[in-house]
Design a protein around this motif. Structure first.
Motif, PDB file in Angstrom:
ATOM      1  N   MET A 130      52.599  15.394  57.350  1.00  0.00           N
ATOM      2  CA  MET A 130      51.732  15.942  58.412  1.00  0.00           C
ATOM      3  C   MET A 130      50.493  16.565  57.750  1.00  0.00           C
ATOM      4  O   MET A 130      50.613  17.331  56.802  1.00  0.00           O
ATOM      5  N   LEU A 131      49.336  16.222  58.246  1.00  0.00           N
ATOM      6  CA  LEU A 131      48.096  16.758  57.676  1.00  0.00           C
ATOM      7  C   LEU A 131      47.981  18.246  58.011  1.00  0.00           C
ATOM      8  O   LEU A 131      48.431  18.689  59.071  1.00  0.00           O
ATOM      9  N   ASN A 132      47.368  19.010  57.086  1.00  0.00           N
ATOM     10  CA  ASN A 132      47.286  20.445  57.357  1.00  0.00           C
ATOM     11  C   ASN A 132      46.185  20.760  58.383  1.00  0.00           C
ATOM     12  O   ASN A 132      45.368  19.907  58.730  1.00  0.00           O
ATOM     13  N   GLU A 133      46.190  22.036  58.806  1.00  0.00           N
ATOM     14  CA  GLU A 133      45.324  22.428  59.914  1.00  0.00           C
ATOM     15  C   GLU A 133      43.838  22.213  59.595  1.00  0.00           C
ATOM     16  O   GLU A 133      43.078  21.718  60.429  1.00  0.00           O
ATOM     17  N   GLN A 134      43.482  22.535  58.361  1.00  0.00           N
ATOM     18  CA  GLN A 134      42.067  22.404  57.993  1.00  0.00           C
ATOM     19  C   GLN A 134      41.625  20.922  58.027  1.00  0.00           C
ATOM     20  O   GLN A 134      40.569  20.571  58.548  1.00  0.00           O
ATOM     21  N   THR A 135      42.506  20.070  57.505  1.00  0.00           N
ATOM     22  CA  THR A 135      42.178  18.632  57.507  1.00  0.00           C
ATOM     23  C   THR A 135      42.099  18.123  58.950  1.00  0.00           C
ATOM     24  O   THR A 135      41.228  17.315  59.294  1.00  0.00           O
ATOM     25  N   ARG A 136      43.020  18.620  59.775  1.00  0.00           N
ATOM     26  CA  ARG A 136      42.995  18.163  61.180  1.00  0.00           C
ATOM     27  C   ARG A 136      41.686  18.579  61.844  1.00  0.00           C
ATOM     28  O   ARG A 136      41.068  17.793  62.560  1.00  0.00           O
ATOM     29  N   GLU A 137      41.280  19.801  61.584  1.00  0.00           N
ATOM     30  CA  GLU A 137      40.020  20.263  62.192  1.00  0.00           C
ATOM     31  C   GLU A 137      38.854  19.376  61.775  1.00  0.00           C
ATOM     32  O   GLU A 137      38.036  18.972  62.597  1.00  0.00           O
ATOM     33  N   ASN A 171      41.746   9.856  51.939  1.00  0.00           N
ATOM     34  CA  ASN A 171      41.362  11.072  52.648  1.00  0.00           C
ATOM     35  C   ASN A 171      41.253  10.736  54.151  1.00  0.00           C
ATOM     36  O   ASN A 171      40.793   9.657  54.520  1.00  0.00           O
ATOM     37  N   ALA A 172      41.671  11.669  55.021  1.00  0.00           N
ATOM     38  CA  ALA A 172      41.748  11.361  56.457  1.00  0.00           C
ATOM     39  C   ALA A 172      40.376  11.001  57.031  1.00  0.00           C
ATOM     40  O   ALA A 172      40.241  10.016  57.771  1.00  0.00           O
ATOM     41  N   VAL A 173      39.363  11.803  56.685  1.00  0.00           N
ATOM     42  CA  VAL A 173      38.032  11.533  57.240  1.00  0.00           C
ATOM     43  C   VAL A 173      37.484  10.217  56.684  1.00  0.00           C
ATOM     44  O   VAL A 173      36.866   9.424  57.403  1.00  0.00           O
ATOM     45  N   GLU A 174      37.795   9.944  55.417  1.00  0.00           N
ATOM     46  CA  GLU A 174      37.330   8.690  54.814  1.00  0.00           C
ATOM     47  C   GLU A 174      37.993   7.490  55.517  1.00  0.00           C
ATOM     48  O   GLU A 174      37.344   6.477  55.794  1.00  0.00           O
TER      49      GLU A 174
END
Ligand code: PLP
Length: 484
Positions: free
Chosen positions: A1-8, A53-56
């Motif tokens: 599960m991705l952390n809160e900062q990454t989710r934001e 990376n999620a955003v990538e």
């Protein structure tokens, strides 16, 4: 599960990406370059060995979708009934993915199940069913809804079908659809075990509407040969040319012959929500069942189909099963568990995108959008005629079939195909070719299907067609004929 900062970060980028797409879609080529090497090349390095990376990852996919898809929401997409997604529909699909309601058992998602029930009744009423009589189920699309219609017709007409199948029937059932009807009926015939030969394609008149005399002759012949007429299908808005079968007359034939009467209003059914177009669907309220796709003219993101029926018990009889493992908390509540009501079992909350869009736009908002697209269809007909194209179909709906006036008789499928390909390859607009009528006459086909389409987009299509005509030699032929 991705952390809160990454989710934001991810959500921020997602919103930027979606908003950027919606505001800049009209700057894109409508159709992509069909370069399979480039697409496979981009995927080749993605072997899942090193986590991205999620955003990538999001950027990679968004960039590829910008480049490698037909943008059906583009104002110059004149295509195959595919929607420009409604904003509230996009929000609803995101919510559904996050909350992930399970629509198999009512008690798992009672709000979702009740929203869909509420919609079924609201749509049923719009098509003329009594409020309490209408039943139905959201489907993946029109094909599943048409398949459902065939299965419910079989269940109703042959009580032994559900238990013992087609083998138990004493006569081969057949059903009737115009030669311009949708080919999902062929698949439904195969999938149900009837076989494609059970589909009787009835010829059409000059307006591409089912020929009622041709239908009754065929039924008579079938009865004489000992096969059993099961269902008559009227199409409201054929895929190729937007033709509307004579629904009322076909309803009468079905009543006289004792068959199930289904109306495939996958696209054209939206005319029911516009007061001045409503009369074109006269008789639809007599249908035993109706197919309507919200992911066509109601601009719901795919997929959002709807099967409606005025027989409140028939879905349960067709799909009802008892299991020892499904939750039973709804027992005694007089509600239907959706898995007993549809081909699907685990199911997405399909109705939410329709519900939220309707909450915000209201019926009047939709009527306005449909009216606008219909007006753009009229505009397209006028512009084409003014530019030497010959419109060859008649329908109040915004799908226009046409050929080159200069080549009227000599217009070959190859020439029209070349013109079409040339427009599509230019990236300026998207349209298709179709074959209409019993002779399969080749035509160019353009349908106003995006609520974003304006008169300037119609002009752009016609200019693009005119340029393509010159590239493909049509103009030379015209000047030759003028010289003679
Ligand atoms: C008249 C008609 N019926 C049924 C369908 C099938 O719908 P879907 O593609 O949603 O399965 C279509 C698709 O365009 C259609 O035009």
């Amino acid at each position: 599960m991705l952390n809160e900062q990454t989710r934001e970060e991810l959500w921020r980028r997602l919103i930027e990406t979606v908003e950027n797409y919606l505001t800049k879609i009209d700057t894109a080529r409508v159709a992509p370059e069909l370069d399979i090497e480039k697409i496979r090349g981009a995927l080749a390095g993605r072997d899942f060995a090193t986590p991205a990376n999620a955003v990538e990852a999001l950027d990679f996919v968004a960039d590829a979708m910008w480049r490698f898809q037909v943008h059906t929401g583009h104002p110059r997409y004149f295509g195959l009934f595919n929607p420009a997604s409604a904003t509230m529909g996009i929000a609803a699909d995101a919510l559904v993915a996050a909350f992930n309601p399970q629509l198999a058992a009512w008690s798992h998602s009672p709000f979702a199940a009740e929203v869909e029930r509420h919609l079924v009744r609201a749509f049923g009423q719009k098509f003329g069913y009594g409020r309490s009589a209408a039943d139905g189920a959201f489907t993946t699309g029109g094909s599943e809804a048409n398949h459902t219609a065939l299965l419910t017709a079989l269940t109703r007409m042959f009580p032994e079908f559900g238990e013992h199948g087609l083998r138990a029937l004493t006569a081969q059932p057949v059903f009737y659809v115009s030669s311009q009807g949708h080919h999902s009926f062929l698949k439904a015939a195969r999938a149900s075990g009837l076989g494609a030969a059970a589909v009787r394609e009835i010829p059409v008149d000059d307006d591409l509407r089912m020929d009622v005399g041709g239908l009754t002759d065929r039924i008579e012949r079938d009865r004489a040969e000992g096969v059993r007429p099961l269902m008559i299908v009227a199409t409201v808005g054929t895929t190729s040319a937007g033709a509307i079968d004579p629904v009322d007359e076909l309803a009468e034939v079905a009543a006289r012959e004792g068959t199930w009467f289904h109306v495939d209003a996958a696209w054209g059914g939206a005319a029911a929500f516009v007061p001045e177009l409503r009369a074109t669907l006269g008789g639809i309220e007599k249908a035993d069942s109706i197919t309507f796709d919200a992911h066509k003219w109601l601009s719901a993101p795919m997929g959002a189909g709807l099967y409606l029926t005025r027989h409140s018990e028939i879905l349960k009889r067709t799909f009802g099963v008892a299991t020892g493992y499904m939750p039973r908390d709804a027992a005694g509540l007089e509600v239907a568990d959706p898995f007993t009501h549809s081909i699907q079992w685990s199911r997405r909350f399909i109705g939410l995108k329709v519900f939220m869009s309707l909450l915000v736009a209201g019926w009047d908002g939709y009527a306005e959008a449909i009216r606008h697209q219909t007006a753009m269809g009229d505009c397209l007909r006028r512009r084409l005629q003014g530019s030497g194209w010959d419109v060859v179909n008649r329908t109040p709906l915004p799908v226009v079939c046409f050929v080159d006036l200069a080549l009227r008789e000599g217009a070959t499928a190859e020439y029209l195909d070349a013109v079409c390909k040339s427009v599509v390859a230019s990236g300026e607009a998207w349209l298709s070719i179709a074959r209409i009528g019993d002779g399969g006459r080749p035509v160019l086909r353009a349908c106003v299907t995006s609520y974003r389409t304006e008169a300037s987009d119609v002009d752009a299509l016609v200019e693009s067609l005119d340029r393509a005509r010159i590239r493909e030699g049509g103009r030379n032929v015209r000047s030759r004929s003028e010289a003679i």
